[in-house]
Design a protein around this motif. Structure first.
Motif, PDB file in Angstrom:
ATOM      1  N   UNK A  44       0.835  -1.208   0.000  1.00  0.00           N
ATOM      2  CA  UNK A  44       0.000   0.000   0.000  1.00  0.00           C
ATOM      3  C   UNK A  44       0.866   1.254   0.000  1.00  0.00           C
ATOM      4  N   UNK A  45       1.932   1.225   0.806  1.00  0.00           N
ATOM      5  CA  UNK A  45       2.820   2.387   0.905  1.00  0.00           C
ATOM      6  C   UNK A  45       3.552   2.632  -0.410  1.00  0.00           C
ATOM      7  N   UNK A  46       4.139   1.573  -0.975  1.00  0.00           N
ATOM      8  CA  UNK A  46       4.924   1.761  -2.201  1.00  0.00           C
ATOM      9  C   UNK A  46       4.032   2.118  -3.384  1.00  0.00           C
ATOM     10  N   UNK A  47       2.827   1.556  -3.409  1.00  0.00           N
ATOM     11  CA  UNK A  47       1.904   1.915  -4.483  1.00  0.00           C
ATOM     12  C   UNK A  47       1.542   3.389  -4.438  1.00  0.00           C
ATOM     13  N   UNK A  48       1.306   3.904  -3.230  1.00  0.00           N
ATOM     14  CA  UNK A  48       0.943   5.314  -3.070  1.00  0.00           C
ATOM     15  C   UNK A  48       2.119   6.232  -3.380  1.00  0.00           C
ATOM     16  N   UNK A  49       3.281   5.933  -2.807  1.00  0.00           N
ATOM     17  CA  UNK A  49       4.462   6.769  -3.025  1.00  0.00           C
ATOM     18  C   UNK A  49       4.894   6.710  -4.493  1.00  0.00           C
ATOM     19  N   UNK A  50       4.826   5.516  -5.084  1.00  0.00           N
ATOM     20  CA  UNK A  50       5.167   5.393  -6.494  1.00  0.00           C
ATOM     21  C   UNK A  50       4.260   6.245  -7.365  1.00  0.00           C
ATOM     22  N   UNK A  51       2.983   6.274  -7.046  1.00  0.00           N
ATOM     23  CA  UNK A  51       2.013   7.045  -7.823  1.00  0.00           C
ATOM     24  C   UNK A  51       2.297   8.542  -7.732  1.00  0.00           C
ATOM     25  N   UNK A 103       5.184  10.153  -6.203  1.00  0.00           N
ATOM     26  CA  UNK A 103       6.566  10.641  -6.244  1.00  0.00           C
ATOM     27  C   UNK A 103       7.483   9.851  -7.169  1.00  0.00           C
ATOM     28  N   UNK A 104       7.001   8.736  -7.722  1.00  0.00           N
ATOM     29  CA  UNK A 104       7.834   7.899  -8.581  1.00  0.00           C
ATOM     30  C   UNK A 104       8.444   6.741  -7.811  1.00  0.00           C
ATOM     31  N   UNK A 105       8.854   5.704  -8.527  1.00  0.00           N
ATOM     32  CA  UNK A 105       9.310   4.482  -7.870  1.00  0.00           C
ATOM     33  C   UNK A 105      10.631   4.672  -7.131  1.00  0.00           C
TER      34      UNK A 105
END
Length: 388
Positions: free
Chosen positions: A147-154, A156-158
């Motif tokens: 959930x965290x990486x999906x949100x941050x990726x969306x 701020x980028x991967x």
């Protein structure tokens, strides 16, 4: 020393933060594919390369917990994890990201040092319950990471996710250096003797063999699902982006809540019965996944069931192996978790292959076959092992 509740909760928290490093990449596959101009299936290689790295780290580094003081080992390996995360964040080619993924996996094995430490410092009566609490932290870390990486990726980028993970790792090192207990080693021989002794335990401990084989298949199912579901949700009829895909990890967090209960049950007279409960829940989840269609609520219920089923299998098996040879818990855990994460990497690769060959339906068929095979192995071993 005997662990207090505050100590257990701290270990669960540290376990959650560190294990998340392995799973941040999963919702980011789509973004990685776009940046490096490769297919989503090919970009998915970073998911199982990370798991392969984890298996390598388990085999080579975790046994040292029986040979060296665990706190110092935990701090050193955590520092290398930070460096590996930074390498991923600065990767200018997909090949470099692949190398960084292996290193991230290999240096994120600290939870498998914390778990034997928890077992060693727990009383016989509380061991299963304490392991269950730390395992809750591990599962929350795994599921929340998506959930965290999906949100941050969306937003701020991967790459931002890897920078943030490295920053959290630095803070965690400071916390563990201040609060973690010192644990003296139990093995006096050489590293070669240490590694060789693990193969002796494989030969002489049928419970270890059964638990490892069962976990291999259970992890293959779970990892295959979490890797392939990204592609399933990113395509019609859903067409979700990384932000929305990552949020499905929250549904799986319900499974983590079952860990302390399973831990208590695993201390009963016949803990093996929990395994069949786990298999049945996994089969039910696959049935719901198959009939999801455009009904996303069936998918969410399936996520909850597959993670609770995994908890029933994993916590039970881990508690069982810790009762076998107390002075060799790190080595037993090495065998158990190395086999488990070889299963995880195999499941991720298999899931991507099934998806490419026949889509979501073929994935569900293949994973159902894996679960049925696990039930068969359980029945075969049941004739040899009655109460462990």
């Amino acid at each position: 020393m005997i662990l207090k509740r505050a100590d257990i909760l701290l270990m669960a928290f540290c376990t959650a933060i560190i294990v998340a490093n392995i799973y941040y990449c999963q919702p980011l596959v789509i973004l990685v594919a776009k940046e490096f101009h490769i297919s989503e299936t090919y970009a998915g290689r970073i998911t199982y390369l990370t798991q392969i790295g984890y298996a390598i780290g388990l085999f080579l580094l975790v046994p040292l917990g029986d040979m060296f003081e665990r706190k110092k080992q935990i701090l050193i390996i955590s520092a290398f994890a930070v460096l590996s995360l930074l390498l991923a964040a600065f990767s200018k080619s997909f090949l470099l990201l692949e190398i960084a993924s292996v290193l991230i996996g290999a240096t994120s094995i600290v939870p498998q040092l914390i778990l034997p430490l928890t077992a060693n410092l727990s009383t016989d009566e509380n061991r299963g319950h304490n392991i269950g609490i730390v395992m809750s932290g591990l599962l929350v870390g795994i599921l929340a990471s998506r959930a965290i990486s999906g949100s941050i990726g969306f937003w701020l980028g991967w790459r931002a996710m890897y920078f943030i993970a490295a920053g959290m790792g630095i803070l965690l090192i400071a916390l563990m250096a201040k609060r973690f207990p010192v644990s003296l080693p139990s093995f006096k021989g050489t590293y070669k003797q240490l590694i060789s002794s693990m193969f002796g335990y494989i030969k002489t401990q049928p419970v270890l063999r059964e638990a490892s084989i069962v976990n291999f298949l259970a992890f293959a199912l779970l990892s295959g699902f979490w890797t392939t579901m990204v592609l399933f949700l990113a395509n019609p009829p859903f067409n979700y982006q990384t932000l929305e895909i990552g949020l499905f990890g929250i549904a799986g967090a319900a499974g983590a809540l079952a860990a302390p209960l399973v831990g208590k049950l695993s201390g009963g007279s016949n803990p093996r019965q929990n395994l069949m409960i786990g298999f049945i829940m996994q089969l039910l989840s696959l049935l719901l996944f198959y009939f999801t269609g455009s009904h996303i609520y069936l998918f969410v219920i399936g996520i909850i069931l597959i993670d609770i089923g995994q908890q029933a299998i994993h916590v039970t098996n881990q508690t069982r192996i810790y009762t076998l040879v107390p002075e060799a818990r790190n080595r037993l855990n090495t065998v158990f978790m190395s086999v488990s994460f070889i299963g995880a990497s195999t499941g991720s690769a298999l899931g991507l292959w099934l998806w490419s060959m026949g889509g979501w339906a073929l994935f569900c068929y293949g994973m159902t076959g894996i679960t049925m095979l696990n039930m068969l192995i359980y029945k075969i071993y049941g004739k040899k092992i009655f109460t462990n």
